[in-house]
Design an enzyme around this catalytic site. Structure first.
Site, PDB file in Angstrom:
ATOM      1  N   GLY A   8     -13.764  -1.496  -6.707  1.00  8.08           N
ATOM      2  CA  GLY A   8     -15.134  -0.881  -6.534  1.00  8.08           C
ATOM      3  C   GLY A   8     -15.007  -0.001  -5.372  1.00  8.08           C
ATOM      4  O   GLY A   8     -16.089   0.298  -4.577  1.00  8.08           O
ATOM      5  N   GLY A   9     -13.718   0.451  -4.795  1.00  8.50           N
ATOM      6  CA  GLY A   9     -13.855   1.389  -3.560  1.00  8.50           C
ATOM      7  C   GLY A   9     -14.622   0.657  -2.497  1.00  8.50           C
ATOM      8  O   GLY A   9     -14.353  -0.676  -2.385  1.00  8.50           O
ATOM      9  N   THR A  38      -9.740   0.022  -9.574  1.00  8.67           N
ATOM     10  CA  THR A  38      -8.873  -0.565  -9.078  1.00  8.67           C
ATOM     11  C   THR A  38      -8.928  -1.992 -10.062  1.00  8.67           C
ATOM     12  O   THR A  38      -9.931  -2.054 -10.893  1.00  8.67           O
ATOM     13  CB  THR A  38      -9.618  -1.100  -7.788  1.00  8.67           C
ATOM     14  N   ARG A  63       0.928  -1.232   0.031  1.00 10.79           N
ATOM     15  CA  ARG A  63       0.128   0.079  -0.021  1.00 10.79           C
ATOM     16  C   ARG A  63       0.770   1.050  -0.074  1.00 10.79           C
ATOM     17  O   ARG A  63       1.998   1.375   0.664  1.00 10.79           O
ATOM     18  CB  ARG A  63      -0.758  -0.102   1.187  1.00 10.79           C
ATOM     19  N   ASP A  81      -7.632   8.460   0.148  1.00 11.97           N
ATOM     20  CA  ASP A  81      -8.346   7.594   0.966  1.00 11.97           C
ATOM     21  C   ASP A  81      -8.121   7.866   2.375  1.00 11.97           C
ATOM     22  O   ASP A  81      -8.615   6.927   3.531  1.00 11.97           O
ATOM     23  CB  ASP A  81      -7.600   6.286   0.609  1.00 11.97           C
ATOM     24  N   THR A 139      -4.188  -0.744  -7.013  1.00 10.10           N
ATOM     25  CA  THR A 139      -5.032   0.228  -7.503  1.00 10.10           C
ATOM     26  C   THR A 139      -4.185   1.469  -7.899  1.00 10.10           C
ATOM     27  O   THR A 139      -3.062   1.591  -7.218  1.00 10.10           O
ATOM     28  CB  THR A 139      -6.260   0.545  -6.604  1.00 10.10           C
ATOM     29  N   SER A 197      -7.798   1.051   3.433  1.00 13.45           N
ATOM     30  CA  SER A 197      -7.981   0.827   2.024  1.00 13.45           C
ATOM     31  C   SER A 197      -9.208  -0.273   2.324  1.00 13.45           C
ATOM     32  O   SER A 197      -9.338  -0.643   3.336  1.00 13.45           O
ATOM     33  CB  SER A 197      -6.834  -0.078   1.430  1.00 13.45           C
TER      34      SER A 197
HETATM   35  O1  DON Z   1      -7.863   1.203  -1.550  1.00 18.65           O
HETATM   36  C1  DON Z   1      -8.993   1.665  -1.671  1.00 18.65           C
HETATM   37  O2  DON Z   1      -9.813   1.084  -0.963  1.00 18.65           O
HETATM   38  C2  DON Z   1      -9.466   2.309  -2.836  1.00 18.65           C
HETATM   39  N1  DON Z   1      -8.389   3.362  -3.103  1.00 18.65           N
HETATM   40  C3  DON Z   1      -9.943   1.549  -3.893  1.00 18.65           C
HETATM   41  C4  DON Z   1     -10.551   2.324  -5.051  1.00 18.65           C
HETATM   42  C5  DON Z   1     -11.113   1.536  -5.935  1.00 18.65           C
HETATM   43  O3  DON Z   1     -11.407   0.362  -5.824  1.00 18.65           O
HETATM   44  C6  DON Z   1     -11.563   2.140  -7.144  1.00 18.65           C
HETATM   45  N2  DON Z   1     -12.369   0.990  -7.912  1.00 18.65           N
HETATM   46  N3  DON Z   1     -12.725   0.629  -8.435  1.00 18.65           N
END
Ligand code: DON
Length: 585
Positions: A474-475, A382, A103, A424, A400, A453
């Protein structure tokens, strides 16, 4: 040795009609590949093939994951990366599952409120110190079999030769390039130069994308390893770029970056062993918390429908509570003390006590001691990929750039994108709002700290063998996408193919909204049944949650099946004995 793209081919149209600007390419069947010699599933067929080539040559799952990860930095620039970071779960045969954690970290000059008033997410200031190259190197040092160079070179080669743009890549690039500030702002001139279509306005499927700067960068990484990136030519290019753009990363920050091997988050659930990504990802802990609550509630298969309104209601209540706990407690455990009882059975039992099986609990009623203000929402991209080799070694990797194409900043002359992962961190100390912005202490910014994350690469083992490799982009939705696939496979005994194909939903405590995919297999009155229980439901026709490229192993026979999600493109490729190598021309 031969690599086959299995069963259903992903058919990339020759014209960009469905890859036109705003609509995602049409839904395709889930694509699968089965075999005993090794499988790679990723977002792009050529990246999966490059990983499968490595397996066919005697590399193990970690080797293949590294080769696929570098290849995705060429083939899927919105998320595949060397300028970002992530989490690689590794299940070596007969050893404990671990996480190679890479990370990003905060630069040394930041304070907790350094970004409190900052709004431009596509800026050098949003960049965290990238971790991918160090992470892949560490994984290789610890587990790799084939030479490092052999794993990086295919990516350099396809960058030089050019890749054939498919419908999804055309869609992804066109979508981004059509945004006004990307078209006009000088900050993104290098993006336009590197990713703009040659001599026309938009990409079409069938075009070729050549990335000569990226080839040079990958060549340096192949030859010199991480030194080139953290303390050599590439480090200089990164720091020059950051300084020109008024960002914070200094040479020392790059030099100091270290990836880490960490123990996985482990728990027993419904007769299997769950291994999830540890902090600084909230993924492992939050998915496990949710599964434990559902187990406590005795969730079981509904004979009429696998997602009945009762299920969706209960699962939403569980999500709501798990995300409140996430906000209250989780952050980088190297910086804040975190009590592991948060994801214990006992805590799960306490959390489900006030769930009403008929009625939604307003999120405002379970804030506890977190102060809430009335008042941004995480953007999706991501990418996740999964690998299994013939010896049963499994890798589940999510990495990501944070947003699609990260910060939008391409390092001048180096041909790769930098992340915008600083977003984040909790941006404004003390401000948690009803739109989902969190301001609690554990995830405030500090020098060298890793931002929390939601990435949730998971490995499930049964009787000591790898049974499932799951993950998604997907965040914050990642956590629920992964949990829903695990509920279907572990609690309802659905196949992984069915579970990946099936509709998804998401609730994250704040905002207090349940987002539901539109899908023909959902009961028609699902939305109204949920509204009757008091949920605020958002169901848009075009919503697609995640992209979960996963693998399941049938343990009695040892046959593994890779499942490429249909939502954002993807390909499962299997290794066959005595096969010839297939490559995109
Ligand atoms: O690490 C994380 O949780 C976010 N930066 C992930 C972002 C993400 O999955 C966007 N994507 N689809």
């Amino acid at each position: 040795m031969r690599i086959l793209i299995a069963s259903v081919c992903l058919c990339w149209g020759s014209v960009a009609n469905s890859a036109s600007l705003l609509g995602l390419p049409a839904r395709t069947p889930v694509q699968t590949a089965s075999g005993t010699e090794g499988i790679v599933v990723s977002n792009c067929d050529i990246a999966s093939q490059i990983g499968a080539d490595v397996l066919a040559e005697g590399g193990n799952a970690v080797d293949a994951a590294i080769a696929t990860g570098f290849a995705l930095a060429v083939t899927w620039p919105e998320a595949g990366n060397i300028g970002g970071g992530g989490f690689m779960m590794v299940a070596p045969p007969d050893q404990d599952v671990v996480c190679v954690e890479y990370r990003e970290t905060a630069p040394s000059s930041v304070k907790a409120d350094s970004l409190a008033k900052w709004t431009n997410r596509r800026h050098e200031r949003m960049v965290g110190v990238p971790g991918t190259v160090a992470g892949f190197w560490l994984a290789h040092q610890k587990y790799g079999k084939l030479p490092w160079k052999r794993l990086v070179q295919p990516a350099a080669q396809i960058a030089a030769e050019g890749i054939v743009v498919d419908e999804y890549l055309a869609w992804s690039l066109n979508n981004y390039l059509s945004q006004q500030n990307i078209q006009t702002d000088n900050r993104y001139a290098e993006f336009r130069r590197v990713y703009g279509p040659p001599e026309k306005q938009f990409w079409e499927a069938g075009d070729r994308l050549v990335q000569l700067d990226l080839k040079k960068t990958l060549f340096l990484i192949a030859e010199q390893g991480p030194k080139a990136f953290y303390d050599g030519v590439i480090a200089d290019q990164i720091v020059d770029q950051i300084q020109r753009g008024d960002g914070w990363i200094a040479k020392e920050d790059l030099k100091k970056f270290r990836a880490k091997v960490r123990p996985a988050i482990h728990g027993r659930i419904r007769g299997v062993d769950f291994y999830g990504a540890p902090l600084p990802s909230s993924g492992g802990t939050t998915v496990l918390m949710e599964l434990r609550m559902l187990d406590e509630l005795g969730l079981k298969k509904d004979e009429q429908h696998f997602w009945s309104a009762d299920h969706v209601h209960l699962m939403t209540e569980v999500m709501r509570r798990a995300f409140r706990e996430r906000a209250a407690h989780l952050g980088d455990a190297d910086f804040v003390e975190i009590n592991p009882s948060v994801w214990s059975d006992k805590h799960a039992r306490a959390l489900v006590k006030n769930i009403n099986p008929q009625q939604a609990t307003p999120s405002a009623e379970i804030v506890g001691d977190i102060e809430i203000t009335i008042g941004p929402y995480e953007s999706p991209q991501t990418t996740h990929f999964s690998v299994i080799d013939k010896n049963g070694m499994g890798v589940s990797n999510t990495y990501t750039l944070e947003a699609s194409f990260g910060s939008g900043i391409v390092v001048k002359g180096a041909g790769f994108l930098l992340n915008n992962e600083m977003g984040d961190f909790n941006p404004v100390p003390g401000r948690t709002d009803t739109r989902g912005r969190i301001g609690t202490k554990p995830n405030l910014m500090a020098p060298g700290k890793r931002m929390l994350s939601s990435q949730s690469p998971v490995i499930i083992k049964q009787d000591g063998q790898v049974k499932l490799l799951v993950g998604s982009p997907g965040g914050r939705t990642i956590i629920n996408t992964v949990m829903e696939i695990l509920v279907q496979t572990l609690f309802f005994e659905r196949s992984l193919t069915e579970a990946v194909d099936g509709p998804r939903f998401h609730h994250q405590w704040l905002p207090d909204v349940l987002r539901l995919e539109t899908d023909p297999t959902l009961p028609e009155n699902m939305k109204s049944l949920l509204e009757e229980r008091g949920h605020t439901v958002s169901q848009r026709n075009d919503s697609r949650q995640g992209s979960a490229h996963s693998i399941e192993v049938d343990l009695p026979t040892g046959v593994a099946t890779g499942v490429a999600d249909w939502r954002r493109g993807g390909a499962a490729v299997r290794v066959e004995k005595e096969s010839r190598r297939l490559r995109q021309q």
